[in-house]
Design a protein around this motif. Structure first.
Motif, PDB file in Angstrom:
ATOM      1  N   GLU A  31       0.846  -1.190   0.000  1.00 16.22           N
ATOM      2  CA  GLU A  31       0.000   0.000   0.000  1.00 16.22           C
ATOM      3  C   GLU A  31       0.890   1.252   0.000  1.00 16.22           C
ATOM      4  O   GLU A  31       1.861   1.347   0.747  1.00 16.22           O
ATOM      5  CB  GLU A  31      -0.887   0.022   1.246  1.00 16.22           C
ATOM      6  N   CYS A  32       0.534   2.202  -0.855  1.00 18.01           N
ATOM      7  CA  CYS A  32       1.262   3.473  -0.946  1.00 18.01           C
ATOM      8  C   CYS A  32       0.269   4.630  -0.939  1.00 18.01           C
ATOM      9  O   CYS A  32      -0.861   4.505  -1.442  1.00 18.01           O
ATOM     10  CB  CYS A  32       2.101   3.542  -2.217  1.00 18.01           C
ATOM     11  N   VAL A  33       0.688   5.741  -0.362  1.00 23.85           N
ATOM     12  CA  VAL A  33      -0.152   6.942  -0.299  1.00 23.85           C
ATOM     13  C   VAL A  33       0.693   8.150  -0.669  1.00 23.85           C
ATOM     14  O   VAL A  33       1.835   8.281  -0.218  1.00 23.85           O
ATOM     15  CB  VAL A  33      -0.754   7.148   1.107  1.00 23.85           C
ATOM     16  N   VAL A  34       0.121   9.003  -1.507  1.00 29.20           N
ATOM     17  CA  VAL A  34       0.749  10.289  -1.842  1.00 29.20           C
ATOM     18  C   VAL A  34      -0.007  11.390  -1.111  1.00 29.20           C
ATOM     19  O   VAL A  34      -1.242  11.463  -1.193  1.00 29.20           O
ATOM     20  CB  VAL A  34       0.723  10.549  -3.361  1.00 29.20           C
ATOM     21  N   PHE A  35       0.725  12.245  -0.398  1.00 30.78           N
ATOM     22  CA  PHE A  35       0.158  13.401   0.289  1.00 30.78           C
ATOM     23  C   PHE A  35       0.695  14.679  -0.376  1.00 30.78           C
ATOM     24  O   PHE A  35       1.888  14.779  -0.681  1.00 30.78           O
ATOM     25  CB  PHE A  35       0.572  13.416   1.767  1.00 30.78           C
ATOM     26  N   TYR A  36      -0.171  15.659  -0.545  1.00 33.50           N
ATOM     27  CA  TYR A  36       0.286  16.962  -1.042  1.00 33.50           C
ATOM     28  C   TYR A  36      -0.798  18.005  -0.771  1.00 33.50           C
ATOM     29  O   TYR A  36      -1.972  17.690  -0.575  1.00 33.50           O
ATOM     30  CB  TYR A  36       0.606  16.911  -2.536  1.00 33.50           C
ATOM     31  N   PHE A  37      -0.371  19.271  -0.742  1.00 36.90           N
ATOM     32  CA  PHE A  37      -1.302  20.392  -0.612  1.00 36.90           C
ATOM     33  C   PHE A  37      -1.636  20.900  -2.008  1.00 36.90           C
ATOM     34  O   PHE A  37      -0.740  21.343  -2.739  1.00 36.90           O
ATOM     35  CB  PHE A  37      -0.681  21.532   0.206  1.00 36.90           C
TER      36      PHE A  37
END
Length: 509
Positions: free
Chosen positions: A61-67
């Motif tokens: 499982e991978c998650v990308v976070f960004y504003f």
């Protein structure tokens, strides 16, 4: 995915309070992706512009976070999503895509990077985070500074992006001795500061003094050089600016090569130059792009305008109130006839007009650019004509105030212009009280203050006090460039000579 629906149970209220108090300093990345996701969400209070994207890579499982408010979507797509879509889970190219990004295992660094526009990739079972530079760059184009008009020379001015400004400076000074040091100021705003100087030329003691003063600043916000300036200048009580503000690339480059220090603040096109002296504010790069005699003539006019701007209204008050006998006989009747109709003393008359001029000036700045100049001109003409006809101000006072206003705007520096406009009010008070004697005492006090003032340990009124004959060649006058073989001594550069004796070819002809 299920771990997004678990209502961020990974961090309880006690941990959340601890998180807010510590600002993530020293907190390491967890091995569980659920804990990492909950940590990021709680740290930013589940802000609505905090976006996530979930995917699987190599069965993890991978998650990308960004504003979304800080990220350039095109850069994110080109740098990450497009390469990722072109590979499969079994393709080793995908591993290379993820592995070439820089890594971090400290949440303090990760959250700082996210606030700078970076996107992060969190992978389950790994105690590090991948950082992707996807910051949005909303820059304006390079153009001539609006506050410093250029007659002849480079028309490049700085912009609000510190990286762009330093890029321009590096291109202008192609030398390995150009040294740049980054600092971060502002507990909340975290503004990036750059201290720039030339190794081997700038005095290291002065450089250390600048660094020490900047590092001692403790404030929630540093928004602009003007806000930042008051923290580090020598005398905050002085009306004179002790740092030179400029947006011109050529001016910054010239001062750096002379051995001074430049301070860049991210988000502002204005650069601070230290240490500085009084005469630097009356110099312009255009002086060196014209003939020596013309440059000297213009400098003398600027310095005369300084005396004219602070003393002319005071001289009018002193003459009308105390020393009417010094006027030529041809003017006595005309001036006396105009003044006798005024119902109050010359000081009140001068204050009315000076404050009116300041009001018109401030209104012209604040009004929209399309109508600001028109309102200023029309307002000045209408008010001037009406106030004379009403018998509130004499014609002579109108001439005095107009000449004073023009003289105060001759100085190339806006900060020095503001200081000059302020100084004429105490001079007017002294003239109204003691006449010419008051003006003399006022000028003496001003001269003593200039001689006593310092800018980062350098004498502010150099080369006049202390007197250095060699440095006069580039202060009040502007000698030919080929005669300026040494640098000014006021800021104590480590290397004095800046060029060898020139025009040797004359000996062979």
């Amino acid at each position: 995915m299920r771990f997004f629906k678990q209502n961020h149970r990974g961090i309880n209220q006690h941990k959340k309070q601890q998180l807010q108090n510590s600002d993530s300093v020293g907190t390491k990345v967890f091995s569980s992706i659920r804990d990492n996701v909950n940590y990021i969400n709680d740290f930013f209070y589940h802000s609505h512009d905090l976006m996530t994207y979930q995917f699987k890579f190599k069965q993890k499982e991978c998650v990308v976070f960004y504003f979304e408010t800080l990220v350039d979507p095109d850069r994110l797509e080109q740098n990450f999503f497009v390469p990722l879509a072109q590979c499969t889970n079994d393709d080793n190219g995908g591993s290379l895509i993820l592995e070439h990004f820089p890594k971090s295992n400290n949440f303090h660094e990760i959250t700082k990077k996210m606030l700078q526009g970076f996107s992060i990739i969190i992978k389950d079972g790994e105690q590090h985070v991948l950082l992707i530079d996807t910051a949005s760059t909303n820059e304006r184009s390079l153009e001539e500074p609006q506050n410093e008009k250029i007659v002849r020379g480079s028309h490049l001015g700085f912009v609000e992006n510190i990286s762009t400004n330093l890029n321009l400076l590096r291109k202008s000074i192609k030398n390995q001795n150009l040294f740049i040091e980054y600092l971060t100021l502002g507990e909340i705003t975290s503004e990036k500061i750059a201290i720039v100087h030339m190794k081997g030329i700038a005095n290291e003691e002065v450089v250390k003094k600048v660094q020490q003063r900047i590092k001692s600043i403790s404030s929630d916000m540093i928004f602009s050089p003007g806000y930042f300036e008051e923290f580090i200048e020598d005398s905050t009580a002085s009306p004179f600016p002790q740092m030179l503000n400029t947006e011109r690339l050529d001016r910054v480059a010239a001062n750096l090569i002379e051995g001074r220090i430049a301070i860049f603040v991210d988000g502002s096109p204005t650069v601070l130059i230290v240490p500085i002296n009084f005469f630097s504010f009356y110099q312009s790069p255009d002086d060196y792009n014209s003939r020596a005699y013309i440059g000297t003539f213009i400098r003398v006019i600027r310095l005369c305008s300084f005396m004219l701007a602070i003393t002319l209204p005071a001289l009018y008050i002193a003459v009308i109130g105390f020393h009417f006998e010094i006027l030529p006989e041809e003017l006595v009747l005309a001036v006396r006839g105009a003044v006798d109709k005024i119902p109050y003393p010359p000081l009140i008359e001068a204050l009315i007009m000076e404050l009116t001029i300041e009001l018109i000036r401030e209104a012209g700045i604040r009004l929209p650019s399309a109508i600001g100049p028109s309102i200023s001109i029309v307002g000045g003409l209408v008010i001037g004509d009406a106030i004379v006809k009403a018998g509130l101000v004499s014609n002579t006072m109108i001439v005095v105030v107009a000449t004073t206003a023009i003289a105060s705007y001759v100085v190339p520096s806006n900060e020095m212009s503001a200081a000059v406009r302020l100084l004429r009010f105490p001079m007017m008070m002294a003239a109204a009280t003691f006449g010419f004697i008051g003006i003399v005492f006022g000028l003496m006090a001003l001269l003593i203050h200039l001689c006593k003032l310092e800018s980062f340990g350098s004498p502010y009124f150099a080369p006049m006090a202390p007197l250095r004959w060699k440095d006069l060649k580039d202060s009040i006058v502007r000698m030919p460039v080929w005669k300026m073989n040494s640098r000014p001594l006021d800021h104590q550069p480590e290397k004095m000579q800046q060029q060898s004796e020139s025009r040797k070819w004359e000996e062979n002809e």
